[in-house]
Design a protein around this motif. Structure first.
Motif, short mmCIF file in Angstrom:
data_model
loop_
_atom_site.label_atom_id
_atom_site.label_comp_id
_atom_site.label_asym_id
_atom_site.label_seq_id
_atom_site.Cartn_x
_atom_site.Cartn_y
_atom_site.Cartn_z
N PHE A 258 -7.17 -44.80 27.35
CA PHE A 258 -8.10 -44.87 26.23
C PHE A 258 -7.93 -43.67 25.31
CE2 PHE A 258 -10.54 -47.60 29.20
CZ PHE A 258 -10.69 -48.72 28.38
N PHE A 259 -7.69 -42.50 25.89
CA PHE A 259 -7.49 -41.27 25.11
C PHE A 259 -6.27 -41.40 24.20
CE2 PHE A 259 -5.84 -36.84 24.78
CZ PHE A 259 -6.90 -36.28 24.09
N PHE A 260 -5.19 -41.96 24.74
CA PHE A 260 -3.99 -42.11 23.94
C PHE A 260 -4.17 -43.11 22.80
CE2 PHE A 260 -0.72 -40.58 27.30
CZ PHE A 260 -0.92 -39.28 26.88
N VAL A 261 -4.75 -44.28 23.09
CA VAL A 261 -4.84 -45.31 22.05
C VAL A 261 -6.01 -45.07 21.09
CG1 VAL A 261 -3.72 -47.03 23.52
CG2 VAL A 261 -6.21 -46.92 23.46
N GLN A 262 -7.10 -44.43 21.58
CA GLN A 262 -8.25 -44.19 20.74
C GLN A 262 -8.18 -42.85 20.01
OE1 GLN A 262 -11.24 -45.87 20.01
NE2 GLN A 262 -10.32 -47.71 20.88
N SER A 263 -8.07 -41.78 20.76
CA SER A 263 -8.15 -40.44 20.17
C SER A 263 -6.84 -40.01 19.50
CB SER A 263 -8.53 -39.42 21.24
OG SER A 263 -9.75 -39.77 21.86
N LEU A 264 -5.70 -40.29 20.16
CA LEU A 264 -4.41 -39.85 19.63
C LEU A 264 -3.72 -40.93 18.81
CD1 LEU A 264 -2.97 -37.78 22.63
CD2 LEU A 264 -4.55 -37.10 20.82
N GLN A 265 -4.24 -42.17 18.89
CA GLN A 265 -3.69 -43.30 18.11
C GLN A 265 -2.19 -43.49 18.37
OE1 GLN A 265 -4.97 -42.91 13.97
NE2 GLN A 265 -6.91 -42.00 14.64
N MET A 271 3.73 -43.23 27.37
CA MET A 271 3.64 -42.87 28.78
C MET A 271 5.02 -42.69 29.41
SD MET A 271 0.41 -42.67 29.31
CE MET A 271 0.33 -42.60 31.10
N VAL A 272 6.05 -43.27 28.81
CA VAL A 272 7.40 -43.14 29.38
C VAL A 272 7.93 -41.72 29.24
CG1 VAL A 272 9.80 -43.91 29.23
CG2 VAL A 272 7.95 -45.58 29.10
N PRO A 273 7.99 -41.13 28.04
CA PRO A 273 8.45 -39.73 27.99
C PRO A 273 7.56 -38.76 28.76
CG PRO A 273 7.60 -40.44 25.84
CD PRO A 273 7.75 -41.66 26.69
N PRO A 321 -4.51 -36.57 16.47
CA PRO A 321 -3.95 -37.91 16.25
C PRO A 321 -2.47 -37.85 15.91
CG PRO A 321 -6.11 -37.75 15.22
CD PRO A 321 -5.76 -36.37 15.70
N HIS A 322 -1.72 -38.80 16.47
CA HIS A 322 -0.27 -38.89 16.28
C HIS A 322 0.43 -37.62 16.79
CE1 HIS A 322 -1.22 -42.44 13.95
NE2 HIS A 322 -1.97 -41.72 13.12
N ASP A 404 -7.23 -50.98 21.45
CA ASP A 404 -6.58 -50.01 20.58
C ASP A 404 -7.21 -49.89 19.19
OD1 ASP A 404 -5.83 -52.55 19.92
OD2 ASP A 404 -3.70 -52.11 19.64
N VAL A 405 -8.34 -50.59 18.97
CA VAL A 405 -9.04 -50.47 17.69
C VAL A 405 -9.89 -49.21 17.71
CG1 VAL A 405 -10.78 -51.50 16.17
CG2 VAL A 405 -9.08 -52.96 17.29
N PRO A 406 -9.67 -48.27 16.75
CA PRO A 406 -10.43 -47.00 16.75
C PRO A 406 -11.94 -47.25 16.70
CG PRO A 406 -8.57 -46.87 15.24
CD PRO A 406 -8.67 -48.30 15.66
N GLN A 407 -12.68 -46.43 17.47
CA GLN A 407 -14.13 -46.56 17.49
C GLN A 407 -14.77 -45.25 17.03
OE1 GLN A 407 -15.94 -48.82 20.63
NE2 GLN A 407 -14.05 -49.86 21.17
#
Length: 448
Positions: A258-265, A271-273, A321-322, A404-407
């Motif tokens: 959730f942190f990756f898709v929400q906060s960091l977008q 997750m692979v690297p 983000p990013h 993955d929709v920002p909240q």
């Protein structure tokens, strides 16, 4: 002092036993990293309910862990006290993973939740039946103080590989297959379950020549066994350290996707690297930490690893983000060293404590000690998702939207709290407890 050259185990035996850790890592990390995200984002179960279900199931592990540990201490079998559990536990573990990730979506959310709850109960049973006797085996396989660290260094390699597949490759595969599609999770679940079964059975068949011990002549009641364990100050301090560290890890693991898709977008392919960097770091640092512990002691090596973990946790406060890939990779390299020390040295110290107790009392309680240790794993595994689920619900997380929709900003704050701040604080408390650990190599060898 035991001659390490005489007591050294064959490398093939170490690798054979350690291969089971690949299957357990698939199970533990697959459930820990994916099931919370899956229950909320795909099955549309409310966050607080999802966390509560995981909490209840893992508390049930108190009974299954204790039963498996005590039973494996007392069983009489020509295959050893532990190995029969590995055979049957392998099938239960694989079946539970497949069941959970192929769950149907019923009209009513509670029906879907009930089905997943049943799968999680099967997971809890399988994990106890296999993992408690499995982790008790090294205490029987050798009497060498440093050889026990060597055994667990091989295990750490397989833990790393299993964790990479479950927590890095599986999310990346879901991204490619469609992370919002239930069929993607079914394909992933069946594939991982098959790999899990092969690895778990490999450990069973490859340890047929391993040394195993028999119970002492005095027969203690199970209740008295556990009472003696809880009076062991070395063990209770180690348990205190692990409780804090594992609670921190479980909070981060439950909130990470959730942190990756929400906060960091970011996409789940990141997750692979991260996982690859962590895996390389783990494999390289495992033998180095073993050498460090031989010179400076296990507690000192563990303290270094714990310090690195705290730095890793607080580093997420600087993420934006990013976030660039190089920063993600750097964190993977850092946490790989921390994870190696936290797992390898804790397990090596556990087997030291078990043998110290056996030489003082004449009782072989490997299973009972390991049962308490693995129950702490389950308890913290229950608390992590419960804390994260509660925080997300209080922050107003909308599980009807794609994951993955920002909240709202409140959701971002909740994820930062459970990914970085709380784990970092718990890591500091663990270091404080660890500073009082006093069992040394000389103490163990003087009891021989």
């Amino acid at each position: 002092m035991t001659d390490a050259r005489i007591d050294a185990l064959p490398i093939r035996l170490k690798i054979g036993w350690a291969s089971g850790a690949f299957g357990i890592a698939l199970l533990f990390n697959g459930i820990g990293a994916l099931v919370f995200f899956y229950m909320i984002g795909i099955l549309k179960i409310e966050p607080a309910l999802a966390g509560s279900l995981i909490f209840v199931v893992k508390l049930l592990g108190a009974f299954t862990d204790a039963s498996a540990g005590a039973w494996s201490d007392r069983i009489q079998s020509p295959r050893g006290r532990r190995r029969p559990f590995l055979f049957w536990g392998a099938f239960i573990c694989a079946a539970s993973f497949a069941m959970i990730f192929t769950a149907p979506v019923f009209t009513h959310m509670w029906a879907t939740a009930a089905y997943v709850f049943a799968g999680l109960c099967l997971f809890s049973l399988g994990y106890s039946v296999y993992n408690v006797p499995y982790l008790a085996m090294p205490a029987e396989m050798t009497d060498s103080y440093h050889e026990r660290s060597s055994i667990h260094s091989y295990r750490m390699i397989f833990v790393t590989l299993g964790g990479f597949v479950a927590a890095s490759l599986a999310p990346a595969a879901l991204e490619e297959l469609g992370k919002t599609q239930r069929s993607s999770y079914a394909i992933m679940g069946a594939t991982v379950a098959a790999l899990m079964l092969i690895a778990l059975l490999a450990a069973y068949y490859s340890t047929s020549s391993a040394r195993f011990t028999k119970q002492g002549t005095a027969k203690l009641a199970i209740g008295k066994d556990f009472a003696e364990i809880f009076r062991n100050r070395h063990f209770m301090r180690l348990i205190g350290v692990k409780f804090m560290q594992l609670t921190a890890i479980q909070c981060t693991q439950a909130s990470m996707l959730f942190f990756f898709v929400q906060s960091l977008q970011l996409k789940l392919t990141v997750m692979v690297p991260l996982g690859l960097a962590m895996s390389v770091s783990t494999i390289i640092s495992a033998p180095l930490l073993v050498k460090f512990s031989k010179v400076y002691g296990k507690r000192a090596a563990y303290f270094v690893a714990s310090t690195i973990y705290v730095i890793y946790c607080f580093s997420w406060l600087l993420a934006a983000p990013h976030e660039p890939i190089w920063a993600i990779v750097l964190r993977g390299l850092i946490v790989g060293v921390a994870a190696t020390g936290n797992v390898l040295l804790a397990m090596s110290m556990l087997t030291d404590i078990i043998n110290f107790d056996a030489r003082q009392t004449g009782q072989r309680r490997e299973g009972s000690y390991t049962a308490v240790y693995t129950f702490v794993e389950k308890l913290t595994g229950a608390m992590g998702p419960l804390l994260v689920g509660t925080m997300l619900s209080l922050a107003g997380f909308n599980n009807k939207l794609p994951p993955d929709v920002p909240q709202s900003g409140d959701v971002t704050s909740a994820l930062l709290l459970t990914t970085a701040i709380l784990p970092g604080v718990l890591g500091l408390v663990a270091m404080l407890i660890l500073s009082g650990y006093r069992l040394r190599q000389e103490d163990i060898e003087e009891t021989a």
